[in-house]
Design a protein around this motif. Sequence first.
Motif, PDB file in Angstrom:
ATOM      1  N   LYS A  43      -7.735  36.132  -4.660  1.00 40.92           N
ATOM      2  CA  LYS A  43      -6.473  35.514  -4.247  1.00 40.92           C
ATOM      3  C   LYS A  43      -5.633  35.157  -5.475  1.00 40.92           C
ATOM      4  O   LYS A  43      -4.438  35.436  -5.529  1.00 40.92           O
ATOM      5  CB  LYS A  43      -6.747  34.271  -3.405  1.00 40.92           C
ATOM      6  CG  LYS A  43      -5.497  33.585  -2.917  1.00 40.92           C
ATOM      7  CD  LYS A  43      -5.840  32.366  -2.089  1.00 40.92           C
ATOM      8  CE  LYS A  43      -4.560  31.647  -1.678  1.00 40.92           C
ATOM      9  NZ  LYS A  43      -4.845  30.404  -0.979  1.00 40.92           N
ATOM     10  N   ARG A  44      -6.261  34.542  -6.465  1.00 42.47           N
ATOM     11  CA  ARG A  44      -5.551  34.154  -7.689  1.00 42.47           C
ATOM     12  C   ARG A  44      -5.029  35.389  -8.418  1.00 42.47           C
ATOM     13  O   ARG A  44      -3.909  35.399  -8.915  1.00 42.47           O
ATOM     14  CB  ARG A  44      -6.480  33.365  -8.589  1.00 42.47           C
ATOM     15  CG  ARG A  44      -5.781  32.917  -9.846  1.00 42.47           C
ATOM     16  CD  ARG A  44      -6.383  31.716 -10.438  1.00 42.47           C
ATOM     17  NE  ARG A  44      -6.164  30.581  -9.558  1.00 42.47           N
ATOM     18  CZ  ARG A  44      -6.766  29.430  -9.694  1.00 42.47           C
ATOM     19  NH1 ARG A  44      -7.613  29.250 -10.669  1.00 42.47           N
ATOM     20  NH2 ARG A  44      -6.539  28.439  -8.889  1.00 42.47           N
ATOM     21  N   GLU A  47      -1.909  36.594  -6.670  1.00 48.05           N
ATOM     22  CA  GLU A  47      -0.777  35.697  -6.931  1.00 48.05           C
ATOM     23  C   GLU A  47      -0.195  35.927  -8.327  1.00 48.05           C
ATOM     24  O   GLU A  47       1.024  36.001  -8.496  1.00 48.05           O
ATOM     25  CB  GLU A  47      -1.215  34.241  -6.800  1.00 48.05           C
ATOM     26  CG  GLU A  47      -1.520  33.816  -5.386  1.00 48.05           C
ATOM     27  CD  GLU A  47      -2.200  32.446  -5.319  1.00 48.05           C
ATOM     28  OE1 GLU A  47      -2.507  31.860  -6.382  1.00 48.05           O
ATOM     29  OE2 GLU A  47      -2.434  31.977  -4.194  1.00 48.05           O
TER      30      GLU A  47
END
Length: 94
Positions: A43-44, A47
């Motif tokens: 997820k990071r 992003e």
Amino acid sequence: MAGVTLDKTPQLLFFLAVVAHPGTEDAKVHNLVLTQEEDSYDKRLAELDLQARAIEGGEMHIVIAGDHSAAYAAALQGGTSEELLDQWLGQIGA
């Protein structure tokens, strides 16, 4: 009898960085994140990839360093050396 010591081998840390124009005098670190939890890594990564794409000259880099200050300096240059990456991989047992 040998003395007891609390000295530890310094641990390397894994950071992700978003940097504009790395390796130049115009380099600017927009984001520097210590990644510790495997569950949130993907997820990071997504992003930060979006952030890098939104910044003119933005790039995302892996940075291996002993602390935040060293990571920031390496990010300005565009990432980390193969030697530090190899040391980090050895540290985690990969």
